[in-house]
Scaffold this motif. Structure first.
Motif, mmCIF file in Angstrom:
data_model
loop_
_atom_site.group_PDB
_atom_site.id
_atom_site.type_symbol
_atom_site.label_atom_id
_atom_site.label_comp_id
_atom_site.label_asym_id
_atom_site.label_seq_id
_atom_site.Cartn_x
_atom_site.Cartn_y
_atom_site.Cartn_z
ATOM 1 N N ASN A 1 -73.378 -68.164 27.981
ATOM 2 C CA ASN A 1 -72.805 -67.342 26.922
ATOM 3 C C ASN A 1 -73.390 -65.938 26.910
ATOM 4 O OD1 ASN A 1 -71.068 -69.341 25.972
ATOM 5 N ND2 ASN A 1 -72.641 -70.220 24.650
ATOM 6 N N LEU A 2 -74.684 -65.814 27.240
ATOM 7 C CA LEU A 2 -75.287 -64.484 27.366
ATOM 8 C C LEU A 2 -74.640 -63.710 28.511
ATOM 9 C CD1 LEU A 2 -79.094 -65.224 26.843
ATOM 10 C CD2 LEU A 2 -77.640 -63.814 25.380
ATOM 11 N N GLU B 1 -76.305 -73.514 28.542
ATOM 12 C CA GLU B 1 -75.185 -73.098 27.687
ATOM 13 C C GLU B 1 -75.417 -71.694 27.141
ATOM 14 O OE1 GLU B 1 -72.799 -74.498 23.617
ATOM 15 O OE2 GLU B 1 -74.585 -75.580 24.303
ATOM 16 N N LEU B 2 -76.639 -71.448 26.631
ATOM 17 C CA LEU B 2 -76.948 -70.125 26.097
ATOM 18 C C LEU B 2 -76.910 -69.081 27.205
ATOM 19 C CD1 LEU B 2 -77.842 -68.260 23.843
ATOM 20 C CD2 LEU B 2 -80.206 -68.975 24.247
ATOM 21 N N LYS B 3 -77.424 -69.434 28.390
ATOM 22 C CA LYS B 3 -77.425 -68.487 29.506
ATOM 23 C C LYS B 3 -75.992 -68.110 29.891
ATOM 24 C CE LYS B 3 -78.908 -69.954 33.499
ATOM 25 N NZ LYS B 3 -79.843 -70.392 34.541
ATOM 26 N N LEU C 1 -72.027 -67.672 21.107
ATOM 27 C CA LEU C 1 -73.463 -67.515 20.921
ATOM 28 C C LEU C 1 -73.900 -67.932 19.527
ATOM 29 C CD1 LEU C 1 -74.053 -64.067 22.673
ATOM 30 C CD2 LEU C 1 -75.081 -66.238 23.344
ATOM 31 N N VAL D 1 -84.087 -70.290 28.165
ATOM 32 C CA VAL D 1 -82.686 -70.150 27.789
ATOM 33 C C VAL D 1 -81.928 -71.338 28.367
ATOM 34 C CG1 VAL D 1 -80.643 -68.678 27.904
ATOM 35 C CG2 VAL D 1 -82.915 -67.644 27.849
ATOM 36 N N SER D 2 -81.293 -72.109 27.503
ATOM 37 C CA SER D 2 -80.538 -73.266 27.969
ATOM 38 C C SER D 2 -79.381 -72.805 28.847
ATOM 39 C CB SER D 2 -80.003 -74.062 26.780
ATOM 40 O OG SER D 2 -79.022 -73.307 26.076
ATOM 41 N N ASP E 1 -82.585 -69.329 18.546
ATOM 42 C CA ASP E 1 -82.733 -69.199 19.999
ATOM 43 C C ASP E 1 -83.035 -67.757 20.417
ATOM 44 O OD1 ASP E 1 -82.185 -71.853 20.249
ATOM 45 O OD2 ASP E 1 -80.078 -71.587 20.766
ATOM 46 N N PHE E 2 -82.657 -66.808 19.569
ATOM 47 C CA PHE E 2 -82.799 -65.403 19.941
ATOM 48 C C PHE E 2 -84.154 -64.816 19.584
ATOM 49 C CE2 PHE E 2 -78.076 -63.959 20.015
ATOM 50 C CZ PHE E 2 -77.853 -64.837 21.063
#
Length: 492
Positions: free
Chosen positions: A265-266, A261-263, A288, A258-259, A348-349
């Motif tokens: 946002n998660l 940025e994605l982390k 996301l 998980v990048s 990514d998901f």
């Protein structure tokens, strides 16, 4: 091809139980290569005879997977004395597997190209992108040095967590096609009877597995993407230890990342759910990338806010017992939103969903009453209380500050301005819209009927293996059913 079957075996939300049950056998029932060919592969890869490398190797494999096989062994006396380790597990790639994988991936790419031209498929997913991602991961799995690096990275991330354990890599007996690890065999996580016999509470194991999973998703950003029951052992801790049992992960060939940025946002999404903040939930979904550009965010925020007010903290089992009139009322009020479903799934998901699907199944086996989403709330609140990383703490403080002020108003104004800039904000004529909806109501109701039928069938088929998923699908089917029957005059 077996790896594709393994991937599909976890998708109870896509395929019926009869198919997934057959495919699940691919994890354990692959015919092994001859022991002679395995010994030859070990000698070729390590540059020494198996008799020199190991004091003993069992002739029968303890596992025969699609890409490789695993054997119990004992290290040679000299190395065992130096390391203080005797019992090991040796993983060996199937001879010639690289050529087989190359041919099959080319075939999959061809099929993906054909599927990408089918509208029914292309509207929902990018088939070629899925094949490319699957190919990349499979090629990584046939390089055991890559798996060893993944293992050590995972172990480092959890070195201060007494609950999480991993094998140790014996680098002196490892190479690209041979991987030697300390033997960590223990109770298989799905062996409920074995856990109870060892004095371990299966419910506690389910809770710890959920916590460890969320820790990987939302904190470390590096997660085990193939956590099926055969890849997680439970070991009873010795007397006087800080914990009563440990979770030991094995097989690190398939990992997800998980990048930052994605982390982040998660984490925003997690905090929004824990805080029942509809505006923050919508913003997190936008960041996301799971909302379609055409999504009516103001209407979505209103719908989510009402859902949080009524169902926040309600478990799935309790949701099934909800008065149908409440669901009917919600369906009437937000019929347009329910019909358009303004969501999409970024690539990514894919691994996140796969891992979560597997973990959800394991936790359900351990505790039929356990709902993995029940574990989200306490985990998120622990992060909000400052037990996470600097990024988590910052996001938590920002969220709490927003909850204590009226700062949602600027966010709403910004949303309206964005819609104007995109040309999505229009003046509506209610009477004209009513007449247009009447014209196509029969088609939409027929479609809703098909959706209802599909959800009911999927729910019934899922109940024996995953009650949470089955009941959820059955509960959700109420909305298209009400719509198809015309309750509440949705088209007016």
């Amino acid at each position: 091809m077996v790896k594709v079957g393994q991937f599909l075996s976890a998708r109870l939300d896509v395929l019926p139980e009869e198919i997934t049950k057959e495919l699940s056998g691919l994890q354990d029932e692959v015919a092994p290569e001859s022991f002679e060919s395995i010994l030859h592969a070990i000698e070729s890869e390590l540059g020494m005879s198996p008799g020199v490398a190991f004091a003993e190797i069992t002739a029968e494999p303890i596992a025969a997977a699609s890409l490789g096989q695993a054997y119990k062994a004992k290290l040679s006396p000299g190395l065992a004395g130096d390391l203080g380790i005797t019992d090991v597990v040796v993983k060996v790639l199937r001879p010639g597997i690289e050529n087989i994988v190359d041919v099959d991936l080319k075939a999959l790419t061809k099929v993906g190209g054909w599927l990408s031209k089918v509208k029914l498929v292309s509207k929902r997913t990018d088939a070629l992108a899925l094949v490319r991602e699957f190919s990349e991961i499979t090629l990584q799995e046939i390089n055991y040095l890559h798996e060893a690096e993944n293992l050590e990275r995972f172990a480092e991330a959890f070195e201060n967590d007494p609950r999480i354990q991993t094998p140790n890599v014996i680098w002196e007996r490892s190479a690209k096609r041979v991987l030697t690890l300390t033997d960590v065999s223990a109770i298989k996580i799905s062996d409920v009877e074995g856990l109870v016999a060892a004095g371990i509470n299966p419910n506690a194991v389910a809770a710890e597995l959920a916590r460890a999973t969320f820790e990987q998703f939302f904190v470390t950003g590096f997660f085990h993407a193939d956590p099926h029951p055969g890849n997680i052992f439970i070991t009873k801790a010795p007397e006087g230890a800080a914990v009563d049992f440990t979770l030991t992960y094995i097989d690190f060939g398939m990992m997800g990342q998980v990048s930052e940025e994605l982390k982040a946002n998660l984490q925003r999404f997690l905090f929004a759910v824990a805080s029942r903040d509809a505006r923050a939930w919508v913003v997190a979904c936008e960041r996301l990338g799971v909302l379609l550009p055409s999504a009516d965010t103001l209407l979505l925020e209103e719908a989510v806010s009402k859902l949080f007010d009524r169902f926040g903290g309600v478990r799935v089992g309790e949701l099934i017992q909800t008065d149908p009139a409440e669901l009917r009322e919600f369906g009437i009020e937000f019929s347009e939103l329910v019909r358009t479903l303004p969501f999409q799934l970024p690539n990514d998901f894919l691994f996140l969903i796969r891992a979560l699907s597997l973990i959800s199944g394991v936790t359900s086996e351990l505790n039929r009453e356990f709902n993995i989403w029940d574990a989200v709330d306490p985990f998120a609140r622990s992060l909000l209380n400052g037990s996470g990383t600097g990024t988590v703490k910052r996001l938590g403080k920002d969220l709490l500050a927003n909850l204590l002020t009226l700062s949602q108003l600027p966010g709403r104004i910004e949303s309206v301005v964005s819609r104007v800039e995109r040309g999505d904000l229009v003046l509506r004529n209610p009477e004209l819209e009513r007449r247009m909806r009447v014209l196509d109501s029969s088609i939409r109701r027929a479609t809703a009927g098909l959706v209802f039928t599909g959800l009911v069938i999927a729910g019934v088929l899922s109940l024996p293996e995953n009650q949470n998923l089955g009941f959820t699908l059955l509960g959700i089917s109420a909305l298209p059913m009400l719509y198809a029957l015309g309750f509440g005059r949705f088209t007016r």
